[in-house]
Scaffold this motif. Sequence first.
Motif, PDB file in Angstrom:
ATOM      1  N   ALA A  90       0.876  -1.217  -0.042  1.00  0.00           N
ATOM      2  CA  ALA A  90       0.061  -0.040   0.139  1.00  0.00           C
ATOM      3  C   ALA A  90       0.817   1.208  -0.167  1.00  0.00           C
ATOM      4  CB  ALA A  90      -1.060  -0.016   1.068  1.00  0.00           C
ATOM      5  N   SER A  96      -6.190   2.256  -3.546  1.00  0.00           N
ATOM      6  CA  SER A  96      -5.482   2.706  -2.275  1.00  0.00           C
ATOM      7  C   SER A  96      -6.436   2.197  -1.086  1.00  0.00           C
ATOM      8  CB  SER A  96      -5.070   4.078  -1.773  1.00  0.00           C
ATOM      9  OG  SER A  96      -4.610   4.481  -0.908  1.00  0.00           O
ATOM     10  N   LEU A 116      -6.104  -1.711  -0.999  1.00  0.00           N
ATOM     11  CA  LEU A 116      -5.197  -2.277  -0.433  1.00  0.00           C
ATOM     12  C   LEU A 116      -5.258  -2.037   1.167  1.00  0.00           C
ATOM     13  CD1 LEU A 116      -2.526  -1.194  -3.017  1.00  0.00           C
ATOM     14  CD2 LEU A 116      -3.635  -3.226  -2.622  1.00  0.00           C
ATOM     15  N   GLY A 117      -5.555  -1.014   1.647  1.00  0.00           N
ATOM     16  CA  GLY A 117      -5.728  -0.696   2.790  1.00  0.00           C
ATOM     17  C   GLY A 117      -6.669  -1.530   3.845  1.00  0.00           C
TER      18      GLY A 117
END
Length: 306
Positions: A119, A207, A210-211
């Motif tokens: 990330a 993003s 992925l977090g």
Amino acid sequence: MKYLRSVRGRMLGIAFIPGGALVAVALVIAILLIHQAVRTRDTAVETAAAADRTARAVVALQAERSAAMAVPEQRSAAYATYTQRIESAIAGLRDYARHAPDAESACQQTTAVELLSVAEGMDRSDSLALAGLDNVTRGSFTSAVASYRTELARVVPQLTESGRMAYDSLTRSAEWSRLAATENAFTAAEPLPVPEPTWRSSSYAVSAQLGLLYTQQSQYAVQLTLDDGRRTLAGALAAGTALLLFAGLLMVVVRRLVARVPVPVVPIMVPTVHAAIPRPRHARSRRPGLPDPWPLKAVFDDLRRR
């Protein structure tokens, strides 16, 4: 009877020695396992707290990096400084993963750390692209994109089933395709294939996914460690209880067996008093005879001679 009780008591005391030793061993094993379970639980809680602190710190540093790179004059210095700080924070979390109580927990926690690194790589490339690429920063951008894509593909086989499903859903989404096309265009110094708002929206969505993937993996690793601690504690209590029950049963059996064992008793010689034989009334007892007077006569003769 007292002698018999004494011998049986000694036998019973000797027989209770293994039982007492077994009780001591049970207590020691239970204490050690309980201590290990408590330590495992504390490690899991500490790791969870460290993962949360690191994730928050990384997000804050990423925002500061993006803001600092908006100034062209300090773009390179801000990128290098904040990237180094973020890498140091992730390295600290990786140390927590190495000290996991078992290999499975360590593997899952390491996978979570790698996802956080992925990330960060994606956000790093996004910050470079958002600040504007030139002949110097384009190489860093290309390296960051290739690194996080390769790392993500390498980590996927280590994910849980739900994690692999989330990864497949992410890579098949339109946002991932738009972001990949945009990154390829930046690498080749070509015009963007999508409008900038669409690129920014796709970048934000990837993003966030992925977090979320990192958060799920981290929570799974922590829960795995907590479950291991609970199993260790339950095993400690079960083992200690079983050993104590076995020791108690052994003592009861030994006591009953000792009570049934015939103990030879050494006979003690006791003087016997015989009953007097009654004599007939007409039988007269003999009178004791007078002592022989010759010793006295010899004494008187000796005195006369003197």
